[in-house]
Design an enzyme around this catalytic site. Structure first.
Site, PDB file in Angstrom:
ATOM      1  N   ARG A   1       0.890  -1.253  -0.036  1.00 26.67           N
ATOM      2  CA  ARG A   1       0.192  -0.060  -0.176  1.00 26.67           C
ATOM      3  C   ARG A   1       0.814   1.292   0.049  1.00 26.67           C
ATOM      4  NH1 ARG A   1       2.453   1.791   3.573  1.00 26.67           N
ATOM      5  NH2 ARG A   1       0.829   3.310   3.518  1.00 26.67           N
ATOM      6  N   GLY A   2       0.365   2.354  -0.257  1.00 28.71           N
ATOM      7  CA  GLY A   2       1.011   3.444  -0.428  1.00 28.71           C
ATOM      8  C   GLY A   2       1.080   3.814  -1.969  1.00 28.71           C
ATOM      9  N   ALA A   3       0.620   5.171  -2.410  1.00 29.96           N
ATOM     10  CA  ALA A   3       0.587   5.279  -3.733  1.00 29.96           C
ATOM     11  C   ALA A   3       1.765   5.051  -4.407  1.00 29.96           C
ATOM     12  CB  ALA A   3       0.119   6.745  -3.999  1.00 29.96           C
TER      13      ALA A   3
ATOM     14  N   ARG B   1      -6.945  -0.611  -7.001  1.00 29.89           N
ATOM     15  CA  ARG B   1      -6.948   0.612  -6.353  1.00 29.89           C
ATOM     16  C   ARG B   1      -7.041   1.729  -7.118  1.00 29.89           C
ATOM     17  NH1 ARG B   1      -4.701   0.298  -1.221  1.00 29.89           N
ATOM     18  NH2 ARG B   1      -6.240   1.975  -0.638  1.00 29.89           N
TER      19      ARG B   1
ATOM     20  N   GLN C   1      -2.357   2.282   9.932  1.00 29.19           N
ATOM     21  CA  GLN C   1      -0.917   2.333   9.354  1.00 29.19           C
ATOM     22  C   GLN C   1      -0.083   3.076  10.267  1.00 29.19           C
ATOM     23  OE1 GLN C   1      -4.006   2.949   7.909  1.00 29.19           O
ATOM     24  NE2 GLN C   1      -3.913   2.418   5.594  1.00 29.19           N
TER      25      GLN C   1
ATOM     26  N   ASP D   1      -2.097  10.643  -2.649  1.00 27.13           N
ATOM     27  CA  ASP D   1      -2.648   9.900  -3.150  1.00 27.13           C
ATOM     28  C   ASP D   1      -3.038  10.297  -4.686  1.00 27.13           C
ATOM     29  OD1 ASP D   1      -3.144   6.747  -2.128  1.00 27.13           O
ATOM     30  OD2 ASP D   1      -2.895   8.170  -0.740  1.00 27.13           O
TER      31      ASP D   1
ATOM     32  N   ASN E   1      -5.877  12.187   0.082  1.00 29.52           N
ATOM     33  CA  ASN E   1      -4.865  11.308   0.861  1.00 29.52           C
ATOM     34  C   ASN E   1      -5.644  10.366   2.038  1.00 29.52           C
ATOM     35  OD1 ASN E   1      -2.134  10.628   1.659  1.00 29.52           O
ATOM     36  ND2 ASN E   1      -2.566  11.827   3.535  1.00 29.52           N
ATOM     37  N   LYS E   2      -5.234   9.809   2.788  1.00 33.88           N
ATOM     38  CA  LYS E   2      -5.701   8.814   3.725  1.00 33.88           C
ATOM     39  C   LYS E   2      -7.018   9.471   4.485  1.00 33.88           C
ATOM     40  CE  LYS E   2      -5.049   5.309   3.791  1.00 33.88           C
ATOM     41  NZ  LYS E   2      -5.799   4.401   2.875  1.00 33.88           N
TER      42      LYS E   2
END
Length: 354
Positions: free
Chosen positions: A58-60, A101, A204, A245, A255-256
């Site tokens: 995970r993480g763009a 995603r 996270q 993201d 973003n998150k």
């Protein structure tokens, strides 16, 4: 533009979640951290698609890099005389990777880059694809080191910072985006205190970020997401530093989930707000945040912690994974191209075109 040299990243950059063996991909299973450090092997593009969808990775930026290797693995499953023929045969696999995603623009950017590379390739198209995937990972690490220096330069000596989610080596090719700025700020003696929000529902911050900083010997203090306003009011934090993201043409940033409320809270308390992301995260084709597709995940993720249910049966849950912070609430957007202070459409256009 002159690119300042950050401190030696080997001191504060010990974790690598993506390993290409030359034959298959090994991914650090981020669902099991911090208690189990285990790598999952991906031998096909479908394995990679599943790894992205199920948050093994995970993480763009990391999602984009892994998708590049997913395309390379897909190429092992077809025969073609040149890149054009290969591209036609690979398109279904590329579309499946993209659908895994949808919010992170890096994923679409990498796949578009792989398509362009393939369309110009000849009989050596497989080798060309592998070289391109390697270049994407290498460029991300270089960009992260550069962003670390740019962002750290904005932070006064002795500052406290708060970060959200995980934006470090676990989310990138290495060093990190927002966490790269924090690493650089620590190395320069600018940052005296690091606070990390737990980042529900996937935790996270609690599971990944504080663990990653611990591997580098960096002290960090975990807070409940709901403690952020009280922390800012106490005066212990001068900057909130987050990743992204997707960044729109006007500076609006996806973003998150939880980032938007941090930006509102920071503005109220006079705390500065920094977004750190590579230029690949900037989407100049999306005019404003309202146009961003916000991924909704299974409500079950919100009904428990680490597989243990904490909510009564029959309770509904709403589980958007991202939110959008208006550019007007952002003090600085940091990319490898430099710093945009108080971002707006004109500044974004001057830096990124369109």
């Amino acid at each position: 533009m002159h690119h300042p040299l950050p401190p030696d990243d080997t001191l504060y950059d010990q974790v690598r979640p993506i390993l290409w063996t030359g034959h298959f991909l090994k991914l650090l299973d981020q669902r099991k951290l911090p208690f189990v450090v285990e790598y999952v092997e991906c031998h096909s593009s479908e394995d990679v698609t599943q790894a992205i969808r199920t948050l093994i990775v995970r993480g763009a930026p990391a999602i984009g890099i892994v998708a590049g290797w997913g395309a390379v693995l897909a190429a092992r499953e077809i025969e073609a005389v040149d890149g054009i023929e290969a591209l036609c045969k690979l398109e279904p696999a590329l579309q499946r990777l993209h659908a895994a995603r949808p919010t992170a623009v890096n994923l679409a950017w990498v796949l578009a880059r792989m398509r362009r590379t393939l369309s110009a390739a000849h009989a050596d198209w497989r080798q060309v694809m592998e070289c391109e995937a390697e270049s994407i990972a290498r460029e991300d690490l270089t960009a992260n080191r550069c962003m670390g220096a740019y962002g750290a330069a904005l932070i006064p000596i002795g500052s406290g910072v708060l970060t959200h989610c995980n934006t470090g080596s676990l989310a990138t090719a290495g060093f990190g985006t927002a966490l790269g700025v924090i690493r650089d700020g620590i190395a320069q003696g600018r940052i005296a205190r690091v606070f990390v929000g737990e980042t529900r529902p996937w935790l996270q911050g609690a599971r990944l970020t504080v663990w990653e900083l611990q591997q580098d010997g960096i002290d960090a203090t975990l807070i409940a997401d709901s403690a952020a306003a009280h922390l800012m009011k106490s005066g212990q934090v001068q900057w909130v530093i987050v990743g992204a993201d997707r960044i729109c043409a006007n500076g609006d940033t996806a973003n998150k989930i939880g980032t938007y409320q941090l930006a509102i809270t920071a503005r109220h308390h006079g705390v500065k707000f920094m977004v750190v992301a590579s230029a690949a995260t900037v989407d100049m084709d999306t005019v404003a945040g309202e146009a961003i597709e916000i991924e909704q995940r299974d409500p079950e993720e919100l009904l428990g912690v680490s597989g243990v249910r904490t909510v009564a049966e029959g309770i509904a849950a709403w589980n958007p994974v991202f939110d959008v912070t208006p550019g007007a609430l952002i003090d600085a957007i940091v990319t490898e191209r430099g710093v945009i202070q108080s971002p707006d459409a004109a500044q974004m256009r001057a830096t990124f075109g369109n």
